[in-house]
Write a protein that holds these residues in place. Structure first.
Motif, PDB file in Angstrom:
ATOM      1  N   ASN A  98       0.988  -1.084   0.332  1.00 15.57           N
ATOM      2  CA  ASN A  98       0.544  -0.338   0.054  1.00 15.57           C
ATOM      3  C   ASN A  98       0.552   1.104  -0.004  1.00 15.57           C
ATOM      4  O   ASN A  98       2.022   1.259  -0.001  1.00 15.57           O
ATOM      5  N   GLN A 149       1.006   5.563   1.860  1.00 13.22           N
ATOM      6  CA  GLN A 149       0.389   5.787   2.708  1.00 13.22           C
ATOM      7  C   GLN A 149       0.682   7.873   2.420  1.00 13.22           C
ATOM      8  O   GLN A 149       2.186   7.454   2.257  1.00 13.22           O
ATOM      9  N   LEU A 188      -4.727   6.006   2.858  1.00 11.92           N
ATOM     10  CA  LEU A 188      -3.746   4.615   2.915  1.00 11.92           C
ATOM     11  C   LEU A 188      -4.666   4.908   1.540  1.00 11.92           C
ATOM     12  O   LEU A 188      -5.787   3.894   1.487  1.00 11.92           O
ATOM     13  N   GLN A 225      -4.828   1.074  -1.325  1.00 10.72           N
ATOM     14  CA  GLN A 225      -3.864  -0.417  -0.604  1.00 10.72           C
ATOM     15  C   GLN A 225      -3.824  -0.626  -2.348  1.00 10.72           C
ATOM     16  O   GLN A 225      -3.779   0.248  -3.262  1.00 10.72           O
ATOM     17  N   TYR A 281       0.237  -5.927   6.432  1.00  8.86           N
ATOM     18  CA  TYR A 281       1.310  -4.693   5.692  1.00  8.86           C
ATOM     19  C   TYR A 281       0.012  -4.009   5.083  1.00  8.86           C
ATOM     20  O   TYR A 281      -0.015  -2.651   4.675  1.00  8.86           O
ATOM     21  N   THR A 282      -1.033  -4.138   4.819  1.00 12.18           N
ATOM     22  CA  THR A 282      -2.620  -3.928   4.497  1.00 12.18           C
ATOM     23  C   THR A 282      -2.793  -2.819   5.549  1.00 12.18           C
ATOM     24  O   THR A 282      -3.771  -1.291   5.583  1.00 12.18           O
ATOM     25  N   THR A 286      -2.907   0.854   8.363  1.00  9.72           N
ATOM     26  CA  THR A 286      -2.403   1.544   8.629  1.00  9.72           C
ATOM     27  C   THR A 286      -2.063   1.555   9.378  1.00  9.72           C
ATOM     28  O   THR A 286      -2.139   1.048  10.610  1.00  9.72           O
TER      29      THR A 286
END
Lengths: 109, 115
Positions: free
Chosen positions: A32, A34, A49, A51, B100-101, B103
């Motif tokens: 992902n 961020q 965030l 993905q 890891y997906t 926040t």
């Protein structure tokens, strides 16, 4: 080796302007991406965030896009306000977070 | 979300001494991370701390210089040992509740100045 670059390093705009912050990364194999905000002397606040399977995310006046194939993300801030003044960091997740150097934004009243 | 606190918020230390930074989370988390932010620079990962195992250090960081403890799922410490002025930085801990997906959430940081 993954590298993250943010352009510009600094930006100053008058209040009310729409603006775009850019983030690029060298390896498209990410979980992902961020966007964070950091105020002087403070920690990081997560803004958005995205993905790896998504193209964009929106939160209020913020919109972030992701183009994995080209290794680019943008953070769009609509109708900027003095309270938006901060450093904006993007980070890609590849098993760990790798940060760009940040864009320091100043919004003048 | 997770609420993270760090102690101390800032400190001024003498060369050659050590400082231990505490990180407390309001919920149980699997992974905790320690970062360094040198003046004018972005964040660099020091190590990943999982409960019940040794911390995993990134290239350029060693356990003797930055020993880490992770006694439970809500707490961790980072020690900066035998400090020099080059260790003057902001040290931040962060947590990730899942894979890891998710926040990552960051603490407010500890601003360290070494004289």
């Amino acid at each position: 080796k993954q590298e993250v670059t943010q352009i510009p390093a600094a930006l100053s705009v008058p209040e009310g302007e729409n603006l775009v912050l850019n983030c690029s990364f060298t390896d498209s194999a990410i979980y992902n991406l961020q966007w964070f905000r950091q105020d002087p002397g403070k920690g990081l606040t997560s803004l958005l965030l995205i993905q790896s399977s998504q193209r964009e995310q929106t939160s209020g006046r913020l919109n972030a896009s992701l183009d994995k194939s080209s290794g680019r993300s943008t953070l769009y801030i609509a109708a900027s306000q003095p309270g938006d003044s901060a450093t904006y960091l993007c980070a890609v997740a590849t098993g760990k977070l790798i940060f760009g150097q940040g864009t320091t934004l100043q919004v003048k009243p | 979300s997770a609420v993270i606190s760090q102690k101390p918020s800032r400190d001024i230390c003498q060369r050659g001494t050590s400082l231990t930074i505490q990180c407390q989370v309001d919920s149980q988390v699997t992974m905790m991370f320690w970062y360094r932010q040198q003046p004018g620079q972005s964040l660099t990962l020091i190590a990943t701390a999982n409960q019940g195992s040794e911390a995993t250090y990134e290239s350029g960081f060693v356990i003797d210089k930055f020993p880490i403890s992770r006694p439970n799922l809500t707490f961790s410490t980072l020690t900066v040992s035998n400090m020099s002025p080059e260790d003057s930085s902001i040290y931040l801990c962060s947590v990730e509740s899942g894979h890891y997906t998710d926040t990552q959430y960051f603490g407010p940081g500890t601003r360290l100045t070494v004289l």
